[in-house]
Enzyme design. Structure first.
Site, mmCIF file in Angstrom:
data_model
loop_
_atom_site.group_PDB
_atom_site.id
_atom_site.type_symbol
_atom_site.label_atom_id
_atom_site.label_comp_id
_atom_site.label_asym_id
_atom_site.label_seq_id
_atom_site.Cartn_x
_atom_site.Cartn_y
_atom_site.Cartn_z
ATOM 1 N N GLY A 127 5.286 25.599 42.425
ATOM 2 C CA GLY A 127 5.360 25.753 40.976
ATOM 3 C C GLY A 127 6.796 25.780 40.496
ATOM 4 C CD GLU A 244 11.519 18.498 47.630
ATOM 5 O OE1 GLU A 244 10.500 17.910 47.224
ATOM 6 O OE2 GLU A 244 12.064 19.414 47.005
ATOM 7 C CD GLU A 389 18.045 8.078 37.306
ATOM 8 O OE1 GLU A 389 17.719 6.882 37.174
ATOM 9 O OE2 GLU A 389 17.276 8.927 37.825
#
Length: 402
Positions: A127, A244, A389
């Site tokens: 979340g 990640e 980006e």
């Protein structure tokens, strides 16, 4: 970096292959051939098979109950599982939350949450993102107000993958609205069965339901479910996101794409000849093979730096490079696969696990299964985990520091 072949890694890879041959159930082998998470029963069954072998936490150090494998061994394990079509794991638990718990959680919190990861009895979702707070994650507005031994959580999260299947969610909330935006964030673990949580599906461009909106209406969360100190959520999140980014290139998926292209080269025909004999196709596949090998070398370089304990700006920059180069390559190869299928590429054939087992698809249809869905799914690769980006902005700042 040592470029000599690692004979020990070859032996390890063979050990994984032998295990998959002996213990991956035939009804599961080859069933999963897409980037979408495996069906829940398959995921749970496979996790428990791995755990019975002592491989229930393949990405964690031994002191946390993991295998203690090196980065390259973990990569080899992933590649062999993908090649065998093994079910996926709960990536949120293994690669994101698990390292956070091992690093930041109390002994009591570890005892509460880690066993459920090993047995897949407690599945997780993330979340983080909110409407208007995706790339600018620190601007999140979901708030948690202290009320005795609980926080009262109100707000909304979006793009919560597999929230409809998850038992728990790890959640970023604002606990101090008066602090600067990074300083007022805390990291909570929340039971998805808590009163006041509602989940609404988002059907994505690939036609699947893996995304959701998640709403929190006066949800009471025990203070004991906070990881780290109040206000420490941003530093914990940076730790999580660094992990990640370093894995976002998804080298096993890129190698699976090359295997699919090689199969197309053999089995698809242009007139009387195999597609692989068509010069334009063969040249593009060769270019993709070279790019994948370049990604593989960069992954090995990052792995060597991680093994050496290098947490310098240069090491962090390479994680962002991998995120950009790997995810953009995923998009280009998946688009090319759709083009190579010709008229069959225009149809979003279901993934193999979603098909009627009694159906007998044409050879071209068999090749096309899941390809268009994969291409559409990969449109999000350059968005989740930090947009391209944002990654380029990180690189510019880091290069300025070097």
């Amino acid at each position: 970096m040592d470029f000599e072949p690692d004979r020990g890694l070859d032996a390890f890879r063979q050990e994984v292959r032998d295990f998959l041959h002996q213990h991956l159930p035939p009804e599961l082998a080859g069933k999963h051939r897409s980037s979408i998470r495996s069906a829940l029963p398959d995921l749970v069954r496979w996790q428990r098979i791995l755990d019975s072998r002592g491989w229930g936490a393949p990405y964690w150090p031994e002191e946390h109950g993991g295998t203690g494998w090196s980065v390259l061994q973990r990569l080899a394990f992933d590649e062999e599982c993908v090649a065998a079509g093994a079910p996926t794991l709960d990536g949120f638990a293994h690669k994101l939350l698990g390292p956070v718990l091992n690093h930041f959680a109390s002994a009591q919190q570890k005892a509460e949450h880690l066993p459920g990861i090993f047995q897949a009895s407690r599945l997780w979702c993330q979340g983080f993102s909110e409407p208007g707070s995706g790339s600018d994650l620190a601007s999140l507005r979901t708030r948690a107000e202290r009320d005795g031994d609980h926080y009262v959580v109100n707000g909304q999260k979006i793009w919560t993958s597999y929230a409809h299947e998850a038992d728990w969610i790890f959640l970023l909330v604002r606990t101090d609205p008066s602090a600067r935006k990074q300083a007022g964030i805390s990291f909570l673990l929340v039971d998805m069965k808590s009163p006041g949580i509602s989940v609404r599906p988002i059907h994505s461009i690939d036609g699947c339901h893996h995304l959701n909106e998640t709403f929190f209406d006066n949800v009471r969360v025990p203070v004991a479910n906070r990881i780290g100190e109040e206000g420490a959520g941003w530093s914990i999140t940076k730790f999580l996101l660094n992990n990640e980014h370093a894995t976002a290139a998804d080298l096993p998926v890129l190698r699976r794409y090359l295997m699919q292209l090689q199969r197309m080269a053999r089995e698809l025909r242009v007139g009387t000849q195999a597609l692989g004999q068509e010069l334009g196709f063969a040249l593009q596949v060769a270019r993709f093979e070279a790019e994948v090998e370049a990604i593989a070398m960069l992954v090995k370089r990052v792995a060597a730096m991680e093994q050496a304990g290098d947490h310098s700006p240069a090491a962090h920059a390479l994680g962002s490079v991998l995120k950009v180069r790997g995810t953009e390559l995923q998009q280009r190869i998946s688009e090319f696969m759709v083009q190579a299928l010709g008229e069959y590429g225009a149809i979003a054939y279901a993934t193999p696990e979603a098909l009627d087992p009694a159906a007998e698809p044409l050879p071209e249809e068999s090749l096309a299964q899941g390809i268009a869905m994969e291409m559409l799914f990969r449109r999000a690769s350059t968005l989740y985990g930090g947009t391209s980006e944002v990654q380029r902005g990180i690189l510019a700042k880091l290069l300025f520091q070097l």
